[in-house]
Design a protein around this motif. Structure first.
Motif, PDB file in Angstrom:
ATOM      1  N   GLN A 205       0.840  -1.202   0.000  1.00  0.00           N
ATOM      2  CA  GLN A 205       0.000   0.000   0.000  1.00  0.00           C
ATOM      3  C   GLN A 205       0.875   1.252   0.000  1.00  0.00           C
ATOM      4  O   GLN A 205       2.020   1.211   0.453  1.00  0.00           O
ATOM      5  CB  GLN A 205      -0.913   0.005   1.229  1.00  0.00           C
ATOM      6  CG  GLN A 205      -1.821  -1.214   1.325  1.00  0.00           C
ATOM      7  CD  GLN A 205      -2.761  -1.345   0.146  1.00  0.00           C
ATOM      8  OE1 GLN A 205      -3.477  -0.402  -0.200  1.00  0.00           O
ATOM      9  NE2 GLN A 205      -2.770  -2.516  -0.490  1.00  0.00           N
ATOM     10  N   ARG A 206       0.321   2.335  -0.494  1.00  0.00           N
ATOM     11  CA  ARG A 206       1.052   3.595  -0.514  1.00  0.00           C
ATOM     12  C   ARG A 206       1.287   4.081   0.913  1.00  0.00           C
ATOM     13  O   ARG A 206       0.391   4.007   1.767  1.00  0.00           O
ATOM     14  CB  ARG A 206       0.267   4.651  -1.301  1.00  0.00           C
ATOM     15  CG  ARG A 206       1.017   5.958  -1.477  1.00  0.00           C
ATOM     16  CD  ARG A 206       0.288   6.887  -2.434  1.00  0.00           C
ATOM     17  NE  ARG A 206       1.018   8.126  -2.616  1.00  0.00           N
ATOM     18  CZ  ARG A 206       2.047   8.289  -3.430  1.00  0.00           C
ATOM     19  NH1 ARG A 206       2.467   7.273  -4.162  1.00  0.00           N
ATOM     20  NH2 ARG A 206       2.662   9.456  -3.549  1.00  0.00           N
ATOM     21  N   ASP A 208       1.717   6.807   3.697  1.00  0.00           N
ATOM     22  CA  ASP A 208       1.372   8.193   4.035  1.00  0.00           C
ATOM     23  C   ASP A 208       2.041   8.508   5.367  1.00  0.00           C
ATOM     24  O   ASP A 208       1.618   8.035   6.413  1.00  0.00           O
ATOM     25  CB  ASP A 208      -0.153   8.346   4.145  1.00  0.00           C
ATOM     26  CG  ASP A 208      -0.563   9.777   4.493  1.00  0.00           C
ATOM     27  OD1 ASP A 208       0.329  10.631   4.688  1.00  0.00           O
ATOM     28  OD2 ASP A 208      -1.774  10.032   4.588  1.00  0.00           O
ATOM     29  N   LYS A 347       7.861   4.922  -1.254  1.00  0.00           N
ATOM     30  CA  LYS A 347       6.512   5.447  -1.444  1.00  0.00           C
ATOM     31  C   LYS A 347       5.437   4.389  -1.235  1.00  0.00           C
ATOM     32  O   LYS A 347       4.256   4.679  -1.336  1.00  0.00           O
ATOM     33  CB  LYS A 347       6.379   6.062  -2.839  1.00  0.00           C
ATOM     34  CG  LYS A 347       7.270   7.282  -3.029  1.00  0.00           C
ATOM     35  CD  LYS A 347       7.050   7.935  -4.374  1.00  0.00           C
ATOM     36  CE  LYS A 347       7.926   9.181  -4.525  1.00  0.00           C
ATOM     37  NZ  LYS A 347       7.735   9.838  -5.846  1.00  0.00           N
ATOM     38  N   GLN A 348       5.850   3.164  -0.970  1.00  0.00           N
ATOM     39  CA  GLN A 348       4.910   2.090  -0.668  1.00  0.00           C
ATOM     40  C   GLN A 348       5.504   1.250   0.450  1.00  0.00           C
ATOM     41  O   GLN A 348       6.635   1.478   0.874  1.00  0.00           O
ATOM     42  CB  GLN A 348       4.619   1.248  -1.900  1.00  0.00           C
ATOM     43  CG  GLN A 348       5.830   0.503  -2.450  1.00  0.00           C
ATOM     44  CD  GLN A 348       5.548  -0.127  -3.806  1.00  0.00           C
ATOM     45  OE1 GLN A 348       4.996   0.511  -4.687  1.00  0.00           O
ATOM     46  NE2 GLN A 348       5.910  -1.399  -3.964  1.00  0.00           N
TER      47      GLN A 348
END
Length: 402
Positions: A205-206, A208, A347-348
């Motif tokens: 998943q990305r 955050d 980024k993931q």
């Protein structure tokens, strides 16, 4: 304590004989015994690969050298020989072969994930001519025809798909239906309930950085506090573990997710994530939370460990970890994740390296003589360029704490 089949049951451990090389177990705790053991290993290696044995002597004579691609490739060639030697020493060759087979049994699931879930289903944009229930029923019927074990449906589906791919023209219709089945699981939460915990459908998943921990607001409580999502809480019972670790297939999924960066010197998980590759004077990157991406504090050979684990060389993978981290039982997934922070995936979701390390250790410890194998590698590890042998006892006892 479990003992190898070559020793007499009930015999005191200190006088057990490791018959393959005519060693008494207690010899492995003496400087003389370790020197003899090292000599046996060198002779055995020369019989199998004379050039590799000569390169090992050159590696030792050179002393401590910076890690590079050449060193990594040499150690990856040497490590399986070390595993086979240790298996012979402790007479656990069948158990080691069985462990390797169990590890490699997940390969078909990893291939299915790559060929169907990632390459086909995730990119599928066509119509769905059948309901998920109909596709699921059809898939069950296909599995039943082959009389495969039903307790591991993920493996059965994966093997089915991989067999069809051997002749894509002949099985084009079946491949298309299986692709639709996978695509519905990725897009429909109800369909996803059919594959709970399947590694093949666990996708990165990305990341955050502003919401690393998922939270929910409880408007029904005073102050509307944030709480963990339902189903994620683990009640603590006394001091028992609340985390049962990743299962073997989940670990292999992480291993296959790794890019094995050591061969192009991009193993930032080990050495730190640079501002610019190949320009060390620019220093290391800082992530959005202000954390400097230093990588593993011990500079473990993480990529090399994971490559060996991927191929089922579990003792070899442990020996690779212990080149830089002989106290691996104190690390694993319960202490440090600096390696994950510096993973090349920024980024993931990163590769869950601590879980892999923990599995590498526990798989070996669960072998007959597993504890003794780990213990031996703390005193003798031919993958180390220096101090590959424990030094003779100097009469001093030192405790380092903290």
């Amino acid at each position: 304590m479990k003992a190898g089949r070559s020793v007499v049951a009930g015999m005191p451990l200190e006088i057990m004989v490791l018959n393959q090389f005519n060693f008494e177990y207690k010899e492995l705790f003496t400087a003389e015994g370790l020197v003899r053991l090292d000599g046996e290993f060198l002779r055995s290696l020369a019989e199998k690969d004379k050039t590799l044995a000569e390169n090992l002597q050159i590696y030792r004579a050179a002393g401590a050298q910076p890690a590079d691609k050449v060193q990594s490739e040499f150690l990856l060639c040497l490590a399986p020989h070390l595993e086979r030697f240790i298996a012979r020493l402790f007479c656990v060759e069948p158990e080691v072969a069985e462990l390797q087979a169990r590890t490699r049994s997940h390969d078909v699931v990893m291939d299915f994930k790559k060929h169907f879930v990632l390459r086909r289903a995730r990119r599928y944009r066509g119509e769905f001519s059948e309901s998920f229930a109909d596709l699921d029923h059809w898939l069950d019927a296909q599995i039943q025809q082959r009389c495969w074990p039903r307790e591991d449906r993920e493996w059965a589906v994966a093997r089915l798909g991989e067999e069809w791919l051997k002749d894509e023209v002949a099985h084009a219709a079946a491949i298309h239906r299986l692709t639709q089945w996978c695509a519905l699981i990725l897009s429909d939460p109800q369909a996803a309930l059919a594959v709970p915990g399947w590694s093949s459908f666990r996708l990165p998943q990305r990341v955050d950085h502003e919401a690393l921990v998922p939270l929910q607001r409880r408007d029904d409580l005073q102050g509307a506090p944030f709480v963990a999502p339902q189903g994620s809480l683990r009640r603590r019972d006394s001091f028992h573990l609340t985390d049962q670790r990743m299962d073997p297939r989940g670990v292999q999924s992480e291993v296959h997710y790794c890019l094995y960066c050591h061969d192009h010197e991009g193993d930032f998980c080990s050495k730190g994530f640079p501002e610019k590759k190949g320009v060390p004077e620019l220093g290391l990157k800082v992530d959005p939370l202000g954390v400097t991406l230093t990588g593993c504090p011990l500079e473990e050979k993480i990529s090399e460990m994971q490559l060996l684990k991927r191929d089922g060389f579990n003792i070899a993978a442990l020996a690779m970890v212990m080149v830089d981290n002989p106290m691996v039982p104190a690390t694993g997934h319960r202490i440090c994740n600096d390696c994950m922070k510096a993973c090349i995936y920024q980024k993931q979701d990163p590769v869950n390296i601590p879980q892999v390390e923990t599995r590498v250790l526990t798989d070996v410890l669960n072998l007959p003589w597993g504890v003794e194998i780990y213990d031996l590698l703390t005193r003798w590890n031919p993958l180390r360029h220096t101090q590959y042998l424990a030094r003779p006892y100097n009469g001093r006892k030192v405790l380092v704490a903290g």
